[in-house]
Design an enzyme around this catalytic site. Structure first.
Site, PDB file in Angstrom:
ATOM      1  N   LYS A 173       0.865  -1.184  -0.008  1.00  0.00           N
ATOM      2  CA  LYS A 173       0.073  -0.225  -0.066  1.00  0.00           C
ATOM      3  C   LYS A 173       0.424   1.080  -0.209  1.00  0.00           C
ATOM      4  CE  LYS A 173      -3.007   2.379   3.431  1.00  0.00           C
ATOM      5  NZ  LYS A 173      -3.747   2.313   4.521  1.00  0.00           N
TER       6      LYS A 173
HETATM    7  C1  R5P Z   1      -2.258   4.648   7.782  1.00  0.00           C
HETATM    8  O1  R5P Z   1      -1.306   4.372   8.439  1.00  0.00           O
HETATM    9  C2  R5P Z   1      -3.412   3.746   8.205  1.00  0.00           C
HETATM   10  O2  R5P Z   1      -2.938   2.569   7.374  1.00  0.00           O
HETATM   11  C3  R5P Z   1      -4.791   4.233   6.844  1.00  0.00           C
HETATM   12  O3  R5P Z   1      -5.456   2.899   6.774  1.00  0.00           O
HETATM   13  C4  R5P Z   1      -4.226   4.684   5.512  1.00  0.00           C
HETATM   14  O4  R5P Z   1      -3.607   5.918   5.641  1.00  0.00           O
HETATM   15  C5  R5P Z   1      -5.270   4.906   4.462  1.00  0.00           C
HETATM   16  O5  R5P Z   1      -6.166   5.709   5.189  1.00  0.00           O
HETATM   17  P1  R5P Z   1      -6.485   7.203   4.166  1.00  0.00           P
HETATM   18  O6  R5P Z   1      -7.224   6.747   3.061  1.00  0.00           O
HETATM   19  O7  R5P Z   1      -7.341   7.747   5.242  1.00  0.00           O
HETATM   20  O8  R5P Z   1      -5.172   7.746   3.956  1.00  0.00           O
END
Ligand code: R5P
Length: 261
Positions: A173
């Site tokens: 990710k």
């Molecule tokens: C961050 O460390 C988390 O894993 C969040 O799940 C990630 O940042 C994704 O969420 P967002 O779309 O709010 O950035």
């Protein structure tokens, strides 16, 4: 790859189109009661029907999600810091693989902090988690590039994603950037894109569209869904961009129609 590992990955990334809409609600592990997630159950439950998988922490899973929901789970298993610290990189593994299995997860997620003071520690943690995951057929998703001040450009994100994949992560990710196709091209495992801080619905739909167009296997999106003025309409719009090849403009029109209607 053994059956269990492959089967779990197919539950996360739909084999029909090799895409996923992962709903990320794990923010509280270092951000506390994040806007929109003050009462997690109220926010999350209405969205579950539209997400392909749910990324969350052990505590929120146990207390806020009914076991009757059959949504594939991606469990955040790293932590140890909070937003009160300048350096978020000092993370460790915070959930045992045995407990993750007991919770019936399809994958576990851990952050790596490339270029930080704790780079080595987080990469070694990723490697240890992958070794454990391989033992039981549990895929590991590596989260890259979380932090306040950094250049999230193609060079840095390619470096992070490739290190995660070389270490053995099954999914990576990261963030979207210019020339994103180079990040995907040099990463031998599926890449999903985080949404990042809340922006307008139109911008978030553009982000999802561009990410998929340039090779992402979908999104792992949180704030831009659950902080939307209409989270259900927004996740439906994101889903149509990721899975149905609908343009961001069309998806936005649908979003507005739902919101007004
Ligand atoms: C961050 O460390 C988390 O894993 C969040 O799940 C990630 O940042 C994704 O969420 P967002 O779309 O709010 O950035």
């Amino acid at each position: 790859m053994d059956f269990g590992m492959q089967n779990r990955l197919f539950r996360i990334i739909n084999p029909k189109d090799n895409k996923t809409v992962m709903l990320a609600v794990d923010h509280g592990y270092f951000m506390g009661p994040t806007g929109g997630l003050e009462e997690p159950k109220k926010t999350i439950e209405p969205l579950l029907a539209y997400a392909d998988s749910l990324m969350l922490t052990r505590g929120i899973l146990r207390t806020q999600i009914a076991p009757s929901f059959s949504i594939p789970l991606v469990l955040r298993v790293s932590g140890g810091t909070s937003i009160l610290k300048d350096d978020l990189s000092d993370e460790d593994i915070t959930v045992s693989m045995e407990d993750a299995i007991r919770l019936n997860v399809c994958a576990v997620a851990i952050s790596i902090f490339i270029g930080s003071d704790h780079e080595r520690q987080t990469i070694v943690n990723l490697a240890k988690l992958i070794d454990k995951g391989n033992k039981y057929g549990i895929p590991v998703l590596a989260v890259t590039a979380v932090g306040r001040e950094m250049a999230r450009d193609v060079r840095y994100l390619s470096l992070c994603c490739r290190i995660a994949a070389e270490t053995g992560a099954s999914i990576v990710k990261t963030y979207y950037c210019e020339d994103f196709e180079k990040v995907v091209k040099t990463c031998p495992v599926p890449v999903v894109v985080a949404g990042g801080k809340k922006v307008s619905e139109k911008e978030a739909l553009n982000l999802a569209y561009n990410a998929v167009k340039h090779g992402a296997s979908g999104v792992d999106m949180g704030r831009n869904i659950f902080q939307s003025v209409n989270p259900v309409a927004m996740i439906k719009a994101v889903k149509s961009v990721v899975h149905d090849d609908i343009t961001p403009d069309e998806a936005y029109d649908k979003f507005i129609a739902k919101f007004i209607g």
